[in-house]
Design a protein around this motif. Structure first.
Motif, PDB file in Angstrom:
ATOM      1  N   GLU A  97      30.276-118.553  62.497  1.00  0.00           N
ATOM      2  CA  GLU A  97      31.192-117.423  62.667  1.00  0.00           C
ATOM      3  C   GLU A  97      30.422-116.115  62.861  1.00  0.00           C
ATOM      4  N   GLN A  98      29.369-115.938  62.084  1.00  0.00           N
ATOM      5  CA  GLN A  98      28.577-114.706  62.170  1.00  0.00           C
ATOM      6  C   GLN A  98      27.822-114.614  63.491  1.00  0.00           C
ATOM      7  N   VAL A  99      27.180-115.714  63.933  1.00  0.00           N
ATOM      8  CA  VAL A  99      26.436-115.665  65.196  1.00  0.00           C
ATOM      9  C   VAL A  99      27.387-115.410  66.355  1.00  0.00           C
ATOM     10  N   ILE A 100      28.565-116.007  66.310  1.00  0.00           N
ATOM     11  CA  ILE A 100      29.545-115.773  67.373  1.00  0.00           C
ATOM     12  C   ILE A 100      29.974-114.307  67.374  1.00  0.00           C
ATOM     13  N   HIS A 101      30.271-113.770  66.203  1.00  0.00           N
ATOM     14  CA  HIS A 101      30.677-112.365  66.115  1.00  0.00           C
ATOM     15  C   HIS A 101      29.570-111.444  66.637  1.00  0.00           C
ATOM     16  N   GLU A 102      28.344-111.655  66.166  1.00  0.00           N
ATOM     17  CA  GLU A 102      27.245-110.776  66.554  1.00  0.00           C
ATOM     18  C   GLU A 102      26.947-110.850  68.050  1.00  0.00           C
ATOM     19  N   LEU A 103      26.947-112.056  68.592  1.00  0.00           N
ATOM     20  CA  LEU A 103      26.578-112.196  69.997  1.00  0.00           C
ATOM     21  C   LEU A 103      27.723-111.933  70.963  1.00  0.00           C
ATOM     22  N   THR A 104      28.937-111.828  70.457  1.00  0.00           N
ATOM     23  CA  THR A 104      30.030-111.405  71.343  1.00  0.00           C
ATOM     24  C   THR A 104      30.227-109.898  71.292  1.00  0.00           C
ATOM     25  N   THR A 105      29.619-109.248  70.290  1.00  0.00           N
ATOM     26  CA  THR A 105      29.709-107.784  70.214  1.00  0.00           C
ATOM     27  C   THR A 105      28.394-107.103  70.600  1.00  0.00           C
ATOM     28  N   TRP A 106      27.366-107.885  70.875  1.00  0.00           N
ATOM     29  CA  TRP A 106      26.053-107.359  71.247  1.00  0.00           C
ATOM     30  C   TRP A 106      26.153-106.549  72.530  1.00  0.00           C
TER      31      TRP A 106
END
Length: 171
Positions: A105-114
Motif C-alpha cells: 500500500e505504501q509503495v503504491i501510494h508513494e510511487l503514484t504521487t511521485w
C-alpha cells in the motif's frame, strides 16, 4: 529445464539456465547493502550537520579518522528523503518495498504521487531508425519499469502503479 522456462528466463534478462528464484537471495542482499549504505551516509550527514567534529564521529563509529573525512563529504552529498516518502529515489522506494521495509500500500501510494522526471521531448526525425534512445532521466517512470524488470517490484504492484500514474497524467 523446458524450452518455455528457458524463454521466460531470457525475458527477465537472466541467463537461460538461471531462474528468478535462484537469484532472489543475491537480489535481496544487494538491495540491503545499497540501502544500508544510504542509511549509513544519512546518519553520518545528520551528525555532521549537528556540528559534531569529524574525528569524534569517526571515533564513535570505529573508523580511522584519516579515512573518515571523505565518508563525511560523500554523506553530505547523499540526497535526503523527501517528506512523505520512504526513499530519495524511485529505485530506493522500490528496494525498501522489495525488502519488506514498507508495505505494498505504501509503495503504491508513494510511487503514484511521485513527481516523475519527464524526458526532454525529441524532434521527429532526430533518431535514425534503429538508433539507441538516450537514457531516461533519473527518477523517471522508466525507473519503475526497470525495478520490475530487475525483480525488485512485482508485476501486480507495477501494473497498479503504472495505471494510477497514467490515469493521473490524463486528468
Amino acid at each position: 529445464m523446458s524450452d518455455d522456462t528457458e524463454e521466460a528466463a531470457n525475458v527477465s534478462g537472466l541467463p537461460a539456465k538461471m531462474r528468478d528464484d535462484e537469484i532472489e537471495g543475491v537480489r535481496r542482499v544487494r538491495a540491503a547493502l545499497v540501502l544500508a549504505q544510504l542509511d549509513y551516509r544519512r546518519e553520518i550527514a545528520a551528525l555532521s550537520q549537528r556540528g559534531y567534529d569529524v574525528a569524534d564521529i569517526a571515533r564513535a563509529v570505529g573508523v580511522p579518522g584519516y579515512k573518515f573525512a571523505e565518508t563525511v563529504r560523500v554523506a553530505q552529498e547523499t540526497a535526503p528523503i523527501p517528506e512523505g516518502f520512504s526513499g530519495a529515489t524511485v529505485r530506493e522506494i522500490c528496494q525498501r518495498y522489495f525488502l519488506g521495509q514498507i508495505t505494498q500500500e505504501q509503495v503504491i501510494h508513494e510511487l503514484t504521487t511521485w513527481d516523475y522526471a519527464i524526458p526532454e521531448p525529441r524532434e521527429l526525425g532526430e533518431f535514425e531508425e534503429y538508433e539507441e534512445l538516450p537514457p531516461s532521466p533519473p527518477n523517471s517512470l522508466n525507473d519503475v519499469v526497470q525495478a520490475c524488470q530487475d525483480g525488485v517490484l512485482d508485476g501486480t504492484t507495477y501494473e497498479t502503479i503504472i495505471r494510477a500514474v497514467m490515469k493521473r497524467r490524463q486528468a
